[in-house]
Every structure is written in C-alpha cells, then in structure tokens.
Design an enzyme around this catalytic site. Structure first.
Site, PDB file in Angstrom:
ATOM      1  CG  ASP A 106      -1.559  -1.242   1.589  1.00 36.81           C
ATOM      2  OD1 ASP A 106      -1.402  -2.216   0.857  1.00 36.81           O
ATOM      3  OD2 ASP A 106      -2.249  -1.266   2.629  1.00 36.81           O
TER       4      ASP A 106
HETATM    5  C1  FRU Z   1      -3.838  -3.794   2.611  1.00 36.69           C
HETATM    6  C2  FRU Z   1      -3.247  -4.195   3.945  1.00 36.69           C
HETATM    7  C3  FRU Z   1      -3.695  -3.272   5.053  1.00 36.69           C
HETATM    8  C4  FRU Z   1      -2.598  -3.420   6.065  1.00 36.69           C
HETATM    9  C5  FRU Z   1      -1.379  -3.583   5.193  1.00 36.69           C
HETATM   10  C6  FRU Z   1      -0.329  -4.489   5.752  1.00 36.69           C
HETATM   11  O1  FRU Z   1      -3.096  -4.287   1.521  1.00 36.69           O
HETATM   12  O2  FRU Z   1      -3.583  -5.535   4.251  1.00 36.69           O
HETATM   13  O3  FRU Z   1      -4.967  -3.540   5.565  1.00 36.69           O
HETATM   14  O4  FRU Z   1      -2.488  -2.323   6.911  1.00 36.69           O
HETATM   15  O5  FRU Z   1      -1.834  -4.083   3.947  1.00 36.69           O
HETATM   16  O6  FRU Z   1       0.830  -4.486   4.966  1.00 36.69           O
END
Ligand code: FRU
Length: 537
Positions: free
Chosen positions: A22
């Site tokens: 993300d």
């Molecule tokens: C989304 C996610 C979020 C989390 C992060 C962990 O892709 O699963 O919900 O905070 O990635 O890397």
C-alpha cells in the site's frame, strides 16, 4: 533464459528491490511531495513491514530516504502497517498508522516529525503515550486498521476512520473516532458507514469533491456544492470500491447516493489490478491525487527470482464527473514531461477484422492516446441484461471473439509474430433502450508462459455513444504494466503482464478491429516514455 530485468517498470514507482504494498501517508510539505509505502526490507514477499519513504518535486522523479517508521516499540514491534498523514494547524504533519503489538493486536499510533524545519521530514518520533487508539469492546483486534487522513468538523474536533469488520459477522465497517487534540481519541457510537456481507474493510479513504469543476478540496472542506466519497478496499475480493454520497456533519453519518444496502459491487477506481489506494490533497495545484498499489500477477517464485514485487500506479488527478454519478481520473500532467519521441496518425480506417502495426517508436515503455470514430452503431451486438458483471463479460467476449461494433482498440506489448499481446479494447452493445459500452483488458495471450494468471478485466463506460459516436483510450505501457483510461478517464483498468518475447525492442504496438463494422482512428499519438529518477535507479 528469461531476462527477469525486463519486467521492471521504467516510470512507475518502485524501490530498487524487495516487496512493496500500500501507498501510505502521501502529502505535500514545504515544497516537497512525500510518499511512504508498505515495504519489506528483507525480501520480495510480504513481511517485516516498515514505512519506506521517498520524496519528489514533481511526483514523477523520486529520491529514496531511510524508512520513516520502523518496528522499534512494543506498540509496533510486529509491523508498521498502513495509515495516513494529516496536516495539523500551523503546517504540522502528523501520521496515524496501525502498529502490530506483541499480542498481534492492531493498535493505532501517532508519529510526528522530529524536526519541522527539515522539509524532507527524515526522522519521525513515536511518543511513548502510544498507542493512541486501542481496540476496545465491540472491536475485533485483528480487524481494526488503516487510519484515514483526519478531517475537522465544524465543532473543531478531529475525526478519523478505521477499517474494520463487525465481530462474528461479515459486515464491513468504517469505525469513527473523534479527538480534540489528536492524541486522545474517543470512539463514536455509530460507524460512519457499514455494509453487510462485504467483509473486512481495509484502507478506507474519505474526502470531499466539488460538484462543479475539476479542482480538489482539502479533506476538512464541507459546504454547499460538495459531495463526499467513501472508498474501501475489500479484503474478500481484493478490489477498491467507492461510493458517492453526502456527509451529514451534524450526525457524523455518510448517506450513500447510489448503492442499496445489499450492493457490495459499487463503483471502482480501477477494474483491474489496483488495491489499497489512497488520495491526498495537493495544495499547490489544488487537486486531489490518487495513488494505488498494483501487485504482481506472476508467481511468488518469480518474485524471489526478480528480487522485487509490487509497484505504485501513476498518480492520478481525480474529480467528480459533470454527471455527478462517478469520479473521473487522469494521469497527473507532470507525467507528460517524460514523453520522448512521438508519432502521430490521424483519419485512418481500421477495417473490419484487421489490425495495423503502429510503427516508428519503441513501445515497451510508451504513452498512447487514441480516439476512435464509430461511423455507425447499426451492427452492435444485442446486450443480454443478465450480463451484469463486466469482468465476466470481458472473459466471455474477449478481444479475439469477433463482434459487431468492436472489439476495437490496441494490442500492446505484442511480439513480432503476434503470439503474445495484451488487448485494450472497446465493445459496444445494443440494449433495449440504449447502447452499452464495455471496456476490457484481455490478457489471455499476454505471455507465452502457460503457468501465469492471465485474468481479463473490464468495466462499463458511462458515455452516450449515440451522441458523438466517438470514444477515446489512453494506455500507459511500462514493460510489465498496462494502465488504461477509457473515455477521458471514466473507466480505468490496470493489468500486470509478463511477456517472454514482447520485451524491450521486441515489443510492438497495433491498432485492431475484430468487429464487423469498420472504425476510424480520428487521432493517435504515441510517445516513447523516458525513465525518471526512480529511487536511486
Ligand atoms: C492492505 C493491507 C492493510 C494493512 C497492510 C499491511 O493491503 O492488508 O490492511 O495495513 O496491507 O501491509
């Protein structure tokens, strides 16, 4: 042997190596754009997550800094997960992020710059009073994460959303917290919004959009002539969905406009490989910019061999369509600076069941804009009203299934013998009272490698083709990614593809038409894309 280096992107955001997911905390501060992102410093698979940090003057050229937030305290020792930045009064950035504590509970932490006079914001402090939000009663401690950018209500109190799922159910929810000082947060009685059967809501995003014009609004703006957008990332389907509605600031409730209670499909920023997206307000250009993560669709073994996995899509300006029914997106104008050698075609017919090579540029890394003129809609295939899922329809009626009006569009990352190719196309159907326009990415022939996942993607395009009988496509081609914008950004699709022969100088570009009806290219411009500074590479 396959050159794994061929899959690295030239102008999409990537670090030199390792896993990314993300985009986190995008913001503008003292002349500099910041992007943080989920990063594994130790390998090409997800794990050991920290916030890597890069800075830019133009959102295209990036300079890497040391990770800004890393696992160092009990409240984030098992991971520094997603979150957002908020600019507090006095131009003071603050980050809220999810920490994974020693019991693997998801807690929310505050980080603040160590030195506000450093425009690079290299060092971040995590005060000892963290976590500022703990999963309290009624909250599932492993489904409680990804704080949004906060906004301030007319009462002067801050609000923030957390993605969650109601314990023991599949009801996804955006839990609301309020604070006077950004440190002490109190849970609101009701979530801002929730929807049954949607599962865990990851990475919520909530922001205002102007009813008129393309200008973006700062996150706390709320007045007459403003609507609100709530986006959530659905863990169940791994896709980002948004809803347009009104935000009742008095009751702190979001009233969705065009989705019924059992509607989990909604609108999508991108109908392809695009997840965990996040917007931010750019005060310089007064625009709202969208970042999204595009995961690999090769195998984990490939990622280990490549030494990296994941890219961020090209930042997109985002605004409300004049019809008020959806958002429109377009690559930020700064991208145009990377355009190199270009070729131009106009007024060229693409005959029924034919294709024409677009020669003169190297197209493994290119930006192609094309506008089609559809002289007549007479030959349009009948639309079956049970075709409600555009992705299924794109699978059923792929690029190589002859049609009436369309499929027509581009074949990108095509090998010289055309065995490998990714199709970006439009197909027009005739429903009982209107025409239905479908846009697809057909990746079924994207690679000679049989073991890859070659999912086709699609979305309907909300345009009145009867009117102008014109439709445009833009594709950003970058070695292993194709990012396409239909009808000026009304429908967007991103695909990851891994050709064996259509790489580097072996990549070709074609216009094609597998419809019964000839179509005309009104205009086509294709540019080779230069490589920006990309995190030290
Ligand atoms: C989304 C996610 C979020 C989390 C992060 C962990 O892709 O699963 O919900 O905070 O990635 O890397």
């Amino acid at each position: 042997p396959l050159s794994k280096g061929a899959y690295r992107t030239g102008y999409h955001f990537q670090p030199p190596m390792n896993w990314i997911n993300d985009p986190n905390g995008p913001m503008y501060y003292k002349g500099i754009y910041h992007l943080f992102y989920q990063y594994n410093p130790e390998g090409a698979q997800w794990g050991n997550i920290v916030w890597a940090h890069s800075i830019s003057l133009d959102l295209i050229n990036w300079v890497p800094l040391q990770p800004a937030i890393y696992r160092s305290k009990p409240f984030d020792i098992n991971g520094c997960w997603s979150g957002s930045a908020t600019i507090l009064p006095g131009n003071k950035p603050a980050i809220l992020y999810t920490g994974i504590d020693p019991d693997n509970r998801q807690v929310q932490n505050l980080a603040i710059p160590k030195n506000l006079s450093d425009p690079f914001l290299r060092e971040w402090l995590k005060p000892d009073y963290n976590p500022v939000i703990n999963p309290g009663p009624g909250i599932n401690a492993t489904a409680f994460r990804d704080p949004t950018t906060a906004w301030m209500g007319s009462d002067g109190h801050w609000r923030v959303l957390l993605g969650s799922r109601k314990p023991g159910t599949l009801r996804g929810e955006a839990v609301l917290y309020r604070s006077r000082d950004f440190v002490k947060w109190v849970k609101a009685k009701h979530p801002l919004h929730s929807l049954r059967d949607t599962g865990m809501w990851e990475c919520p995003d909530f922001f205002p959009v102007a009813v008129n014009g393309m200008k973006g609004l700062d996150t706390s703006e709320n007045r007459e002539g403003v609507k609100h957008v709530l986006k959530v990332s659905l863990d169940l389907t791994r896709s980002d969905h948004y809803t347009i509605g009104t935000y009742d600031a008095g009751k702190d409730r979001f009233v969705a406009e065009n989705s019924s209670d059992d509607d989990s499909t909604g609108l999508r920023y991108d109908y392809g490989n695009f997840y965990a997206s996040k917007t931010f307000f750019d005060p310089v250009e007064r625009r709202r910019i969208l970042w999204g993560w595009s995961n690999e669709s090769d195998t984990p073994q490939d990622d280990t061999a490549k030494g990296w996995s994941g890219i961020q899509t090209i930042p997109r300006s985002i605004w409300l369509d004049v019809n008020g029914r959806q958002l429109v997106q377009w690559p930020i104008k700064e991208l145009d600076a990377l355009r190199g050698k270009g070729i131009h075609l106009y007024n060229t017919v693409v005959k029924s069941r034919s294709h024409d090579e677009i020669k003169g540029i190297s197209s493994a890394q290119a930006d192609v804009e094309i506008s089609f003129d559809v002289p007549s809609l007479e030959k349009a295939e009948p639309f079956d009203p049970t075709w409600t899922d555009p992705q299924v329809l794109c699978g059923l009626k792929g690029a190589y299934v002859n049609g009436g009006v369309g499929p027509f569009g581009l074949l990108v990352l095509a090998s010289a013998d055309m065995e490998e190719k990714t199709a970006v196309f439009i197909r027009i159907f005739k429903a009982s009272n209107k025409h239905v326009v479908l846009m697809c990415h057909d990746s079924s022939k994207s690679s000679a490698r049989p073991e890859l996942w070659k999912q086709s993607f699609g979305g309907f395009v909300d345009v009145d083709v009867e009117k102008g009988k014109k439709i445009s496509l833009r594709s950003l081609i970058d070695n292993s990614v194709v990012e396409s914008f239909g009808a000026g950004g009304k429908t967007c699709i991103t695909s990851r593809v891994y050709p064996v022969n259509a790489i580097g100088a072996g990549a070709h570009l074609f216009a094609f038409n597998n419809g019964e009806q000839d179509v005309r290219i009104e205009n086509l411009t294709a540019w080779e894309m230069k490589k920006p500074l990309m995190n030290g590479l």
